[in-house]
Design an enzyme around this catalytic site. Structure first.
Site, PDB file in Angstrom:
ATOM      1  N   ARG A 153       0.845  -1.121  -0.069  1.00 19.40           N
ATOM      2  CA  ARG A 153       0.098   0.044   0.134  1.00 19.40           C
ATOM      3  C   ARG A 153       0.856   1.397  -0.170  1.00 19.40           C
ATOM      4  O   ARG A 153       2.046   1.114   0.041  1.00 19.40           O
ATOM      5  CB  ARG A 153      -0.955  -0.024   1.145  1.00 19.40           C
ATOM      6  CG  ARG A 153      -0.136  -0.038   2.393  1.00 19.40           C
ATOM      7  CD  ARG A 153      -1.238  -0.132   3.707  1.00 19.40           C
ATOM      8  NE  ARG A 153      -0.252  -0.364   4.835  1.00 19.40           N
ATOM      9  CZ  ARG A 153      -0.864  -0.608   6.158  1.00 19.40           C
ATOM     10  NH1 ARG A 153      -2.227  -0.474   6.314  1.00 19.40           N
ATOM     11  NH2 ARG A 153      -0.078  -0.828   7.093  1.00 19.40           N
ATOM     12  N   ASN A 191      -4.737   7.188   4.533  1.00 21.59           N
ATOM     13  CA  ASN A 191      -4.250   6.477   5.996  1.00 21.59           C
ATOM     14  C   ASN A 191      -2.973   6.582   6.177  1.00 21.59           C
ATOM     15  O   ASN A 191      -1.903   6.284   5.477  1.00 21.59           O
ATOM     16  CB  ASN A 191      -4.561   4.888   5.720  1.00 21.59           C
ATOM     17  CG  ASN A 191      -4.466   3.974   7.262  1.00 21.59           C
ATOM     18  OD1 ASN A 191      -5.224   4.118   7.820  1.00 21.59           O
ATOM     19  ND2 ASN A 191      -3.438   3.542   7.280  1.00 21.59           N
ATOM     20  N   GLU A 192      -2.519   7.141   7.346  1.00 20.40           N
ATOM     21  CA  GLU A 192      -1.254   7.501   7.548  1.00 20.40           C
ATOM     22  C   GLU A 192      -0.291   8.154   6.566  1.00 20.40           C
ATOM     23  O   GLU A 192       0.401   7.163   5.991  1.00 20.40           O
ATOM     24  CB  GLU A 192      -0.494   6.222   8.264  1.00 20.40           C
ATOM     25  CG  GLU A 192      -1.047   5.890   9.575  1.00 20.40           C
ATOM     26  CD  GLU A 192      -0.326   4.612  10.265  1.00 20.40           C
ATOM     27  OE1 GLU A 192       0.165   4.012   9.565  1.00 20.40           O
ATOM     28  OE2 GLU A 192      -0.835   4.541  11.519  1.00 20.40           O
ATOM     29  N   GLU A 341      -6.393   4.367  16.083  1.00 22.01           N
ATOM     30  CA  GLU A 341      -6.162   2.949  15.970  1.00 22.01           C
ATOM     31  C   GLU A 341      -5.252   2.779  17.245  1.00 22.01           C
ATOM     32  O   GLU A 341      -4.277   3.746  17.637  1.00 22.01           O
ATOM     33  CB  GLU A 341      -5.284   2.772  14.881  1.00 22.01           C
ATOM     34  CG  GLU A 341      -5.801   3.009  13.454  1.00 22.01           C
ATOM     35  CD  GLU A 341      -4.819   2.542  12.371  1.00 22.01           C
ATOM     36  OE1 GLU A 341      -3.586   1.802  12.696  1.00 22.01           O
ATOM     37  OE2 GLU A 341      -5.221   2.611  11.301  1.00 22.01           O
ATOM     38  N   TRP A 349       4.647  -5.792  13.939  1.00 25.18           N
ATOM     39  CA  TRP A 349       5.678  -5.085  13.015  1.00 25.18           C
ATOM     40  C   TRP A 349       6.664  -4.666  13.731  1.00 25.18           C
ATOM     41  O   TRP A 349       7.624  -4.103  13.359  1.00 25.18           O
ATOM     42  CB  TRP A 349       5.097  -3.986  12.093  1.00 25.18           C
ATOM     43  CG  TRP A 349       4.176  -3.066  13.029  1.00 25.18           C
ATOM     44  CD1 TRP A 349       2.896  -3.143  13.033  1.00 25.18           C
ATOM     45  CD2 TRP A 349       4.529  -1.979  13.799  1.00 25.18           C
ATOM     46  NE1 TRP A 349       2.199  -2.046  13.712  1.00 25.18           N
ATOM     47  CE2 TRP A 349       3.288  -1.399  14.303  1.00 25.18           C
ATOM     48  CE3 TRP A 349       5.892  -1.549  14.165  1.00 25.18           C
ATOM     49  CZ2 TRP A 349       3.299  -0.461  15.200  1.00 25.18           C
ATOM     50  CZ3 TRP A 349       5.807  -0.407  15.094  1.00 25.18           C
ATOM     51  CH2 TRP A 349       4.389   0.108  15.600  1.00 25.18           C
ATOM     52  N   GLU A 389      -0.788  -8.892   7.312  1.00 20.60           N
ATOM     53  CA  GLU A 389      -0.854  -8.556   8.873  1.00 20.60           C
ATOM     54  C   GLU A 389      -1.555  -9.717   9.518  1.00 20.60           C
ATOM     55  O   GLU A 389      -2.302  -9.559  10.536  1.00 20.60           O
ATOM     56  CB  GLU A 389      -1.411  -7.306   8.992  1.00 20.60           C
ATOM     57  CG  GLU A 389      -0.832  -6.081   8.392  1.00 20.60           C
ATOM     58  CD  GLU A 389      -1.480  -4.751   8.521  1.00 20.60           C
ATOM     59  OE1 GLU A 389      -2.547  -4.775   7.929  1.00 20.60           O
ATOM     60  OE2 GLU A 389      -0.840  -3.780   9.069  1.00 20.60           O
ATOM     61  N   GLN A 390      -1.428 -10.935   8.905  1.00 19.18           N
ATOM     62  CA  GLN A 390      -2.208 -12.230   9.693  1.00 19.18           C
ATOM     63  C   GLN A 390      -1.677 -12.345  11.222  1.00 19.18           C
ATOM     64  O   GLN A 390      -2.677 -12.813  11.842  1.00 19.18           O
ATOM     65  CB  GLN A 390      -1.575 -13.337   8.943  1.00 19.18           C
ATOM     66  CG  GLN A 390      -2.272 -13.435   7.540  1.00 19.18           C
ATOM     67  CD  GLN A 390      -1.640 -14.621   6.767  1.00 19.18           C
ATOM     68  OE1 GLN A 390      -0.204 -14.707   6.764  1.00 19.18           O
ATOM     69  NE2 GLN A 390      -2.444 -15.340   6.228  1.00 19.18           N
ATOM     70  N   TYR A 391      -0.515 -11.817  11.726  1.00 15.32           N
ATOM     71  CA  TYR A 391      -0.162 -11.859  13.199  1.00 15.32           C
ATOM     72  C   TYR A 391      -0.746 -10.954  14.001  1.00 15.32           C
ATOM     73  O   TYR A 391      -0.383 -11.008  15.033  1.00 15.32           O
ATOM     74  CB  TYR A 391       1.288 -12.488  13.305  1.00 15.32           C
ATOM     75  CG  TYR A 391       1.513 -13.714  12.789  1.00 15.32           C
ATOM     76  CD1 TYR A 391       1.373 -14.724  13.861  1.00 15.32           C
ATOM     77  CD2 TYR A 391       1.885 -14.161  11.522  1.00 15.32           C
ATOM     78  CE1 TYR A 391       1.780 -16.109  13.452  1.00 15.32           C
ATOM     79  CE2 TYR A 391       2.240 -15.559  11.306  1.00 15.32           C
ATOM     80  CZ  TYR A 391       2.423 -16.417  12.213  1.00 15.32           C
ATOM     81  OH  TYR A 391       2.560 -17.514  12.027  1.00 15.32           O
TER      82      TYR A 391
HETATM   83  C1  GAL Z   1      -0.962   1.200  11.147  1.00 14.28           C
HETATM   84  C2  GAL Z   1      -2.172   1.290  10.008  1.00 14.28           C
HETATM   85  C3  GAL Z   1      -3.289   0.240   9.912  1.00 14.28           C
HETATM   86  C4  GAL Z   1      -2.387  -1.011  10.657  1.00 14.28           C
HETATM   87  C5  GAL Z   1      -1.960  -0.866  11.827  1.00 14.28           C
HETATM   88  C6  GAL Z   1      -1.179  -2.148  12.251  1.00 14.28           C
HETATM   89  O1  GAL Z   1       0.073   1.954  11.064  1.00 14.28           O
HETATM   90  O2  GAL Z   1      -2.752   2.336   9.674  1.00 14.28           O
HETATM   91  O3  GAL Z   1      -3.719  -0.100   8.676  1.00 14.28           O
HETATM   92  O4  GAL Z   1      -1.339  -1.454   9.296  1.00 14.28           O
HETATM   93  O5  GAL Z   1      -0.706  -0.111  11.613  1.00 14.28           O
HETATM   94  O6  GAL Z   1      -0.410  -2.118  13.569  1.00 14.28           O
END
Ligand code: GAL
Length: 710
Positions: A153, A191-192, A341, A349, A389-391
């Site tokens: 993305r 988004n971000e 969020e 991550w 982002e499965q985990y």
């Molecule tokens: C944010 C993002 C989300 C998701 C999340 C995971 O930075 O806006 O879409 O990826 O991280 O922690």
């Protein structure tokens, strides 16, 4: 509700993974038993709640038959709002010019049935493959000239006119379609916002931006001092485009260009959306931590509220640094914000994605509220079965059933529902501010001089010393209205325009107390060295200046010159100061050092200016000396803690209503219980227990309404 929970869970059992039924049925019984306590409570219409609980929901990733089950489980957790749509471009516009919104209509209508409102994201952070394939010029180019490919993305170019045309179109179509739906609370753009593009078009736009700013190449050459290293340019198109290793004036202008480009990128969407939506719907975007990619103050002038994403990848909450980040975000618009969020237990991550300890998810939610959040949303509801982002932590497992942290979030939701309205129209009100300047941060980062000199640390070091004493702190732009603050700290206000300098002198003359930190007033608006010694245009009012600056290899001793006679160390940076006015007082002095340059020189000076004062501290103080020095400044300004004598792990947050009545949130961030004196009889709204003291367990929270309490 009962029926829906049963349906939801049975659906997930029958529809998705027919194995391990026995195990699941046991879990189902447990969930249903737990929910017995809550089902009797009708969910409120979300818009009546002053505190909203929410989650990021991606209905496009699931069969429609599953949605009701999801929404039932959300309703059970007292979730009032879902953010949807922000990556769903290929579902909304599956082919060029073909728009499909029916599925989203269904999802929004079904959510409303469950008393869940919606924030709609424009999907521009994730363009569809048909777009990037047919229009490859819309793909971002990195600094080394490599064009992004599809599959991740944020692969778009923020300045590309073709991309903007498509972005405006999807935003307008969405607004025309959904903008009058009363179940929509607001809009999240993109988004971000992250990486700029260095494609040919962006470079050309940068050149035109410079031309507009400077008028002539001669003026640019003068202000950038391009005679240095034969940088003199004959025309704007010769100017290189880099984000590092260049003339600092160029680098600073590049950052400002990037800011303006992100603003116009968003403005294209705002112009498409605003005329087509209900006036009550807000427009925002979600930002990241201390991200310095653009000037967040300038960008937020175009948005209705600020929103941010709060994560602790190692699962270890640092409550003071987290507090500072909330205050930073509140400062973008100097009003309450949304936590758009945050993590349900853990992320995916970090290097080791440990979970927040039990209780800390709730602790973080209440801390956000204490600092001015009106909504807390968890990312995300349930992991897509595939994708990058499965985990990541979620509220539901891949089986569609709650995971352990669900219960903790449900507890937060129950509490928000029960007492949220006490926070109605309230916001934190500070008497102290810290100035944060993107220009200064960028300028220092271009030439740190000491890699240990970190701009954000300069701010948080002051914040850490202030927090136990002031308890409410604003972090704001130097351009903000400062008249409401008794004391303003300006750590490392490196880039100082004449206009800001004038404003700061007026602030002091009118009774404010300004405390400048190291490296302040060194550069002018073009990032050129001021020809007056630091703090440049403030030196006259200060009645003193910096004689020389030194990056420190080893800490040097510093003494506080007052009754406390505190001693400590300058750790990273030391400037020797010279008072020039007879009424300037030395407030900090260096001791004997190994290399001798700052021996017994002034490290801090202060002077009355009109009805207020100006102080300059030229040394990065260690935490003890910083605390002692900050205490003295606050004492002189007549600022006392709202609730004194708190244990160091306990944070008090206060939100104030227009009527003047107050709400307190007390949090024990520690791992052991704390016995806390309240100085009056108060009733904790969460437990109903009253007393002059409270025993707060580890990670415990208490909420007090002080309506009518003196
Ligand atoms: C944010 C993002 C989300 C998701 C999340 C995971 O930075 O806006 O879409 O990826 O991280 O922690």
């Amino acid at each position: 509700m009962w029926q829906k929970i049963c349906e939801a869970t049975i659906l997930s059992l029958t529809l998705e993974f027919p194995i391990r039924i026995v195990y699941r049925n046991l879990r189902l019984v447990a969930i249903l038993l737990v929910s017995i306590c809550f089902v009797g409570m009708p969910a409120q219409t979300p818009r009546q709640n002053s505190l909203l609980l929410g989650t990021a929901w991606y209905p496009e990733q699931w069969p429609e038959e599953r949605w009701d089950a999801d929404l039932s489980l959300m309703e059970q957790a007292h979730i009032h709002v879902v953010r949807v749509g922000e990556f769903a471009w290929s579902s909304m516009e599956p082919a060029e010019g073909v728009f499909r919104f029916e599925w989203l209509d269904q999802a929004i209508a079904l959510a409303a049935k469950h008393h869940i409102a919606v924030v709609l994201g424009t999907p521009t952070a994730a363009p569809p493959a048909w777009l990037t394939t047919k229009y490859p010029e819309t793909l971002r180019v990195d600094e080394d000239g490599k064009r992004a490919e599809h599959g991740n993305r944020q692969q778009f170019s923020f300045s590309d006119p073709v991309y903007r045309r498509f972005a405006a179109q999807i935003a307008r179509k969405m607004a025309e379609h959904f903008g009058h739906n009363p179940d929509l609370l607001g809009w999240q753009l993109d988004n971000e916002l992250a990486a700029p593009s260095f494609d040919a078009n962006a470079k050309q736009q940068f050149h035109r931006w410079l031309q507009k700013k400077y008028g002539s190449i001669a003026e640019l050459n003068r202000r950038w001092t391009t005679a240095y290293w034969s940088q003199t340019y004959d025309n704007f198109d010769e100017i290189p485009v880099h984000s590092k290793g260049e003339n600092p004036a160029l680098l600073l202008d590049w950052k400002r260009f990037v800011t303006d480009t992100w603003i116009s990128y968003l403005q294209v969407q705002i112009d498409a959306i605003r005329p087509n939506i209900l006036p009550a719907q807000f427009i925002t975007t979600n930002t990241m931590h201390w991200n310095e990619g653009f000037d967040h103050y300038l960008l937020h002038k175009h948005l209705d509220i600020a929103a941010w994403d709060d994560y602790f990848p190692d699962g270890h909450l640092d409550p003071v640094l987290n507090a500072a980040e909330h205050d930073l975000v509140r400062g973008y618009k100097q009003r309450n914000f949304w936590l758009m969020e945050t993590q349900p237990a853990f992320v995916n991550w970090g290097s080791v994605n440990s979970p927040l300890p039990r209780g800390v998810t709730r602790e973080m939610a209440w801390q956000a509220v204490g600092h001015g959040a009106d909504a807390v949303l968890y990312w995300q509801w349930r992991s897509a079965l595939n994708g990058q982002e499965q985990y990541h932590g979620t509220m539901l497992g891949a089986d569609g059933l709650p995971v352990p942290v669900y219960q903790e979030i449900e507890e937060v939701g129950t509490e928000f529902d029960r007492i949220g309205n006490v926070f109605s129209s309230s916001t934190p009100e500070a008497q102290v501010a810290i100035l944060q300047s993107y220009d200064s941060r960028w300028a220092i980062d271009f030439q740190r001089h000491s890699q240990k000199f970190d701009y954000v640390t300069q701010i948080t070091d002051v914040y850490k010393a202030l927090q136990p004493l002031a308890q409410t702190i604003d972090i704001v732009s130097p351009d903000a209205d400062l008249t409401r603050y008794k004391v303003v700290f300006a750590p490392a206000l490196n880039v100082l325009s004449d206009a800001t300098a004038k404003k700061l002198v007026t602030y002091c003359s009118d009774g404010g107390h300004l405390v400048l930190g190291p490296r302040s007033g060194m550069k002018d608006f073009d990032d050129a060295l001021q020809t007056e010694r630091q703090p440049g245009p403030l030196a006259a009012a200060l009645g003193g200046h910096v004689d020389q600056y030194y990056a420190l290899g080893k800490p040097v001793p510093v003494d506080e010159i007052d009754t406390s006679e505190a001693h400590g160390m300058a750790t990273v940076w030391a400037e020797s100061l010279v008072p020039t006015a007879s009424d300037a007082t030395v407030v900090l002095r260096y001791g004997k050092t190994a290399d001798g340059w700052v021996d017994h020189q002034a490290a801090g000076i202060s002077r009355h200016v009109g009805k207020g004062s100006m102080t300059y501290v030229g040394a990065t103080l260690d935490s003890e000396l910083m605390s002692s020095f900050v205490a003295r400044i606050l004492d002189e300004a007549g600022i006392a803690p709202i609730l004194p004598g708190l244990p160091s792990n306990v944070e008090l947050m206060q939100r104030v209503k227009p009527s003047g009545s107050r709400v307190w949130i007390l949090i024990n961030h520690g791992v052991a219980p704390e016995h806390i004196g309240l100085q009056r009889e108060l009733k904790d709204m969460l437990t109903g227990m009253a007393g002059r003291f409270i025993d707060l367990p580890a990670h415990g929270v208490a909420v007090y309404s002080l309506e009518g309490v003196q």
